[in-house]
Design an enzyme around this catalytic site. Sequence first.
Site, PDB file in Angstrom:
ATOM      1  CG  MET A  56      -1.836   1.133   1.363  1.00  0.00           C
ATOM      2  SD  MET A  56      -3.168   0.925   2.599  1.00  0.00           S
ATOM      3  CE  MET A  56      -2.414  -0.070   3.844  1.00  0.00           C
ATOM      4  NE  ARG A  80      -7.449   3.709   8.774  1.00  0.00           N
ATOM      5  CZ  ARG A  80      -8.021   4.836   8.360  1.00  0.00           C
ATOM      6  NH1 ARG A  80      -9.343   4.936   8.352  1.00  0.00           N
ATOM      7  NH2 ARG A  80      -7.278   5.851   7.942  1.00  0.00           N
ATOM      8  CE1 TYR A 127       0.922  -0.788  12.169  1.00  0.00           C
ATOM      9  CE2 TYR A 127       2.952  -0.903  10.920  1.00  0.00           C
ATOM     10  CZ  TYR A 127       2.029  -1.493  11.749  1.00  0.00           C
ATOM     11  OH  TYR A 127       2.245  -2.782  12.168  1.00  0.00           O
ATOM     12  CD  GLU A 128      -1.779   0.500   7.382  1.00  0.00           C
ATOM     13  OE1 GLU A 128      -2.449   1.188   6.592  1.00  0.00           O
ATOM     14  OE2 GLU A 128      -0.735  -0.064   7.033  1.00  0.00           O
ATOM     15  N   GLY A 129      -3.233   5.138   9.699  1.00  0.00           N
ATOM     16  CA  GLY A 129      -4.047   6.188  10.296  1.00  0.00           C
ATOM     17  C   GLY A 129      -3.799   6.234  11.782  1.00  0.00           C
TER      18      GLY A 129
END
Length: 597
Positions: free
Chosen positions: A163, A302, A441-443
Amino acid sequence: MSIYYKAPVRDLCFVIEELIGLQDYVGMEGVEELDAELVSAILEEAGRLASEEWAPLNSSGDRQGCVLENGQVKLPDGFIEAYKSFTEAGWNGINAPVEHGGQGLPEVIASATQEIWHGANMALALAPMLSAGATELLAQHGDTELQQRYLDKLVSGEWTGTMDLSEPQAGSDLGQVAARALPDETGDSYRLFGQKIFITWGDHQAAENIIHLVLARTPDAPAGHRGISLFLVPKFLVNADGSLGERNAVFCDSLEHKVGIHASPTCTIRYGDNQGNGAVGYLVGELNRGLNHMFTMMNEARHKVGVQGIGIGERVYQGALAFARERVQGRRPGGKESVPILGHPDVRRMLMTIRAQTEAMRALALVSAAYQDKALHASDSEERAAAQRRVDLFTPVVKAVASDWAVDSASLGIQVHGGMGFVEELEAAQLWRDVRIAPIYEGTNGIQAQDFTLRKVLKDSGETLEAVLGEIEQVVAELRADSVVSDLGARLKEGVGTVRESTRYLLENQEDPFVSLSAATPYMMQAGCLFGAWQLGRAALVARAVIERGGDGDGFYTAKLHTARFYMRHILPRVHAYTPAVCGGSDELEAIEERHW
């Protein structure tokens, strides 16, 4: 030295069989024969591979790390072999479509195995975690040609997925993405130019090809989020017959030197060579809707980051418990001889905190995965829509609360080890270093809190949350009807009231964005703490029924009951402590002028 790791198969099976129920899956296509025996067999086999092949590489991989030599990323010793054992056994496609070589098992089973992989070796588990998200994204948004050319190999694990979002100037704010995608003369592809950073497993030799899913802008794209498109950029071009062609102009320029997950190659990726040739890429989905499409992969990731935190929490618990059994130090009150530190109340408090937090989030994460299955496979459209609303509500909570608590648990694990926890001879320090990335990470977890508060609660006037609170109240009623656990019901009821109070305040003040934004994190943590209590309350009811029947020969259900009681008495009270922060307003955050900070 590596700690012993054993997959928590029994507890995973307990949640799947007792709290979720397998009856919902009997009618699912391809899994008509799914039963308790099959679930246990799947997880036992995953646990065997995890404990025998993956877990022993955790410490050695951390010490050796990844190296970039002559443009090639070299993984730690044993990682390629461990990854191949994983893919050859079919684990990579456990819930992938059958038509593309997957096993088509439910998401709840895939999530359980993901926890096992992350508990065994978080750095290695990141590769299949991202590939699973790439598979789902292509299955939902890729055209027929892209699916035919790339999905089978992604499902098998012969190729891995990444990603590619962040850039030096565009981390969480993806509206600033500057990577360019120029239409090729043929009109069938694009040429990509630019750089991405923090690309997990962005380059390696474990798979034959790497499929990068890249956000970039076309020349006439509007500014901001609405001008981003999504492109598939393979490391090696793929011929029409599926064979690998020439090397694409996509390169790893450097590896990040990180606090943890040293065995996971985190890459700076460049698109375009020194001769001005761009990397060949193919449009996925619609132009200028790339961020919308990417959320399919991001939301999957997430949820799995939360699962990752749970896996680390389990490994922390096992290591700390083993040390506490062996380390002899001090005397118990009234005792005359030194005892293992497991005998000391404060050590037990720390261990029970780790255990209770891990079990609560495990249940919530798997329940959320079960709703993912319902959102895809329920026969009724209204049921599918309702299930998706639950997924949307739970995903940021699973990601953020489970990862935050995993960091707390890892810190407690170090504390249980004492001075030995602060040195690198044992894994306690590594587990903290590894999982510290999970809230980022991932928001970031702050972004998850904003998503939960503004989009998942306030946007629908709290209706989805209120439906969940109503279900919690049903558990309250069942607990209060049993004299042995009635006190748990009383505490859970108080927690529901407190979350309702916070929700009411935010709904009444939602016109002021500063109120919602300043309250978002404590509010989400408050809700997550209550959701965990809900699941352990349900577990307590199951345990009580088994104990009443005299079926708890090995004490598993008695331990469940005591874990639930500890959570209700020691962790659930945090719900009330968050209220002043939620309802305190944002005045103090804005009171100091910027020049005085």
